[in-house]
Design an enzyme around this catalytic site. Structure first.
Site, PDB file in Angstrom:
ATOM      1  N   GLY A 290      43.419 -29.450 -33.861  1.00 21.09           N
ATOM      2  CA  GLY A 290      43.346 -30.908 -32.911  1.00 21.09           C
ATOM      3  C   GLY A 290      42.975 -31.832 -33.976  1.00 21.09           C
ATOM      4  N   ALA A 291      43.784 -32.948 -33.826  1.00 17.97           N
ATOM      5  CA  ALA A 291      43.760 -33.919 -35.103  1.00 17.97           C
ATOM      6  C   ALA A 291      42.363 -34.545 -35.306  1.00 17.97           C
ATOM      7  CB  ALA A 291      44.784 -35.060 -34.738  1.00 17.97           C
TER       8      ALA A 291
ATOM      9  N   ASP B 290      48.962 -36.130 -32.988  1.00 16.82           N
ATOM     10  CA  ASP B 290      48.881 -35.901 -34.482  1.00 16.82           C
ATOM     11  C   ASP B 290      49.028 -36.941 -35.275  1.00 16.82           C
ATOM     12  OD1 ASP B 290      48.956 -33.269 -33.058  1.00 16.82           O
ATOM     13  OD2 ASP B 290      47.955 -32.873 -34.772  1.00 16.82           O
TER      14      ASP B 290
ATOM     15  N   LYS C 221      52.059 -31.719 -30.175  1.00 12.22           N
ATOM     16  CA  LYS C 221      52.174 -30.274 -30.300  1.00 12.22           C
ATOM     17  C   LYS C 221      53.764 -30.040 -29.846  1.00 12.22           C
ATOM     18  CE  LYS C 221      50.562 -27.389 -31.175  1.00 12.22           C
ATOM     19  NZ  LYS C 221      50.600 -26.895 -32.834  1.00 12.22           N
TER      20      LYS C 221
HETATM   21  O1  MRU Z   1      48.168 -27.253 -33.600  1.00 18.15           O
HETATM   22  P1  MRU Z   1      47.220 -27.878 -32.944  1.00 18.15           P
HETATM   23  O2  MRU Z   1      46.349 -26.978 -31.909  1.00 18.15           O
HETATM   24  O3  MRU Z   1      45.932 -28.649 -34.185  1.00 18.15           O
HETATM   25  O4  MRU Z   1      47.784 -28.965 -32.215  1.00 18.15           O
HETATM   26  C1  MRU Z   1      47.142 -30.033 -31.376  1.00 18.15           C
HETATM   27  C2  MRU Z   1      47.803 -31.060 -30.787  1.00 18.15           C
HETATM   28  O5  MRU Z   1      48.859 -31.204 -31.021  1.00 18.15           O
HETATM   29  C3  MRU Z   1      47.083 -32.138 -30.058  1.00 18.15           C
HETATM   30  O6  MRU Z   1      47.660 -32.615 -28.924  1.00 18.15           O
HETATM   31  C4  MRU Z   1      46.602 -33.371 -31.030  1.00 18.15           C
HETATM   32  O7  MRU Z   1      45.983 -32.745 -32.280  1.00 18.15           O
HETATM   33  C5  MRU Z   1      45.779 -34.227 -30.266  1.00 18.15           C
HETATM   34  S1  MRU Z   1      44.234 -33.496 -30.107  1.00 18.15           S
HETATM   35  C6  MRU Z   1      42.997 -34.656 -29.481  1.00 18.15           C
END
Ligand code: MRU
Length: 351
Positions: A46-47, A238, A249
């Site tokens: 998660g970013a 992200d 995602k």
């Molecule tokens: O691969 P990940 O699980 O790190 O991807 C996370 C996402 O795509 C989230 O939607 C994004 O980071 C936003 S988190 C607040």
């Protein structure tokens, strides 16, 4: 609050997101190298959570150095930052956090600070990022919660919740806030192949909060939208480019197209640290390609024939034209995003 990551006297403690929801266990990272591993292996993901984890990684590296002076520490500091920056390429929060540490270190170096002052200030900066992240989630939650309908289904993709941040969440923060505002929301969580962040993590954390949740396979959203069950979509990001295109995602773009086709509002919720004014459009966002094994196997069991071709891009780009509004802690932005993002950035710089 869900303890996504926490600073302890021994190091950084992470809830192991690869084990949820069946097992609630923790991983302790005691070096910057271990923090980098934890990010690569998605123990933390998660970013915003990745960004703050990297900040704590830099702090661990600084605290563990044998260097006696700031000047002697400088080459090691660069290596620490490079190692952490090499973990995941898409979430700009990672680079935002590392750049913030680089700026702080440069200032301290120029001011002739001692190594112990630098160690103290780097750790304090990581703590500040942690607190700011939770505050940003709460503020954007309040802005976004007001946009959601008084009742009905809200679809989300992946996990943009407490587990993806230091607490409360971005997209799930918007949903939490709507519920706190008295709205009767039923969440539809896309399972989110291949890593199943929706089925495993979003479902787990919303159930812990008692928010009604239904998990969908990724190919079910269109039919639910057609049946009138989805009143709004809210997702995280992200990286948001200067024109409002955003990476999130893989599968987010599909949902955006479906929402537009069905006339359903589609919101993107993210802190300002996710906005990358230096990247002009979504075409310039680097997309992480992850290991084929995430697609070929599940729970150690092989699903696909030996040798078949596999693609596993972790993110896709949703063009700005699909987004009804971008929700940030600075306010709600509307199209044209190139203008609204620039204006909000200039307003923040002007104080
Ligand atoms: O691969 P990940 O699980 O790190 O991807 C996370 C996402 O795509 C989230 O939607 C994004 O980071 C936003 S988190 C607040």
């Amino acid at each position: 609050m869900i303890p996504t990551l926490a600073w302890t006297p021994e190091g950084v403690r992470f809830i192991d997101q690869t084990k949820l929801p069946l097992e609630e266990s923790y991983v302790l990272a005691t070096s910057y190298d271990q923090v980098a591993d934890v990010i690569v292996t998605m123990v933390v993901r998660g970013a915003p959570a990745i960004g703050v984890s990297a900040a704590y990684g830099v702090a661990l590296g600084a605290l563990k150095t044998q260097a006696q002076t700031a000047g002697a520490f400088a080459p090691e500091f660069d290596r620490i930052c490079a190692r952490l920056a090499g973990t995941r390429p898409t979430a700009v929060n990672l680079f935002w956090a590392i750049d913030r540490m680089k700026n702080l270190f440069a200032e301290q170096l120029a001011a002739g600070a001692t190594i112990s002052a630098i160690q103290e200030n780097i750790l304090a900066e990581a703590h500040a990022m942690y607190e700011e992240d939770i505050a940003a989630c709460k503020t954007m939650g309040a802005f976004g919660g007001a946009l959601l309908p008084d009742e009905g289904g809200v679809l989300t993709h992946c996990n943009a919740g407490a587990l993806a941040t230091c607490g409360y969440g971005t997209a799930l923060g918007v949903i939490r806030s709507a519920v706190e505002q008295g709205k009767h929301i039923h969440v539809y969580a896309d399972e989110t192949r291949p890593f199943l962040q929706g089925a495993r993590l979003t479902a787990w954390e919303l159930m812990a909060d008692g928010i009604p949740t239904t998990v969908l396979c990724d190919n079910m959203a269109a039919s639910l939208m057609r049946a009138g069950k989805i009143k709004a979509v809210v997702v995280g990001a992200d990286r948001i480019a200067a024109n409002g295109d955003f990476a999130n995602k893989i599968g987010t773009y599909n949902v955006a197209i479906l929402a537009k086709e069905h006339g359903i509002p589609f919101y993107c919720a993210a802190p300002w640290s996710t906005i990358d004014m230096a990247t002009p459009t979504g075409d310039a966002i680097p997309i992480e390609e992850r290991a084929a094994v995430e697609v070929t196997h599940h729970g150690g069991k092989q699903l696909t024939p030996h040798g078949v071709g596999i693609c596993n891009p972790a993110f896709d780009v949703t063009p700005a034209s699909y987004t009804t509004a971008i929700i940030t802690e600075r306010g709600v932005l509307r199209a044209p995003y190139a203008e609204s993002l620039r204006e909000m950035e200039l307003a923040a710089q002007a104080g």
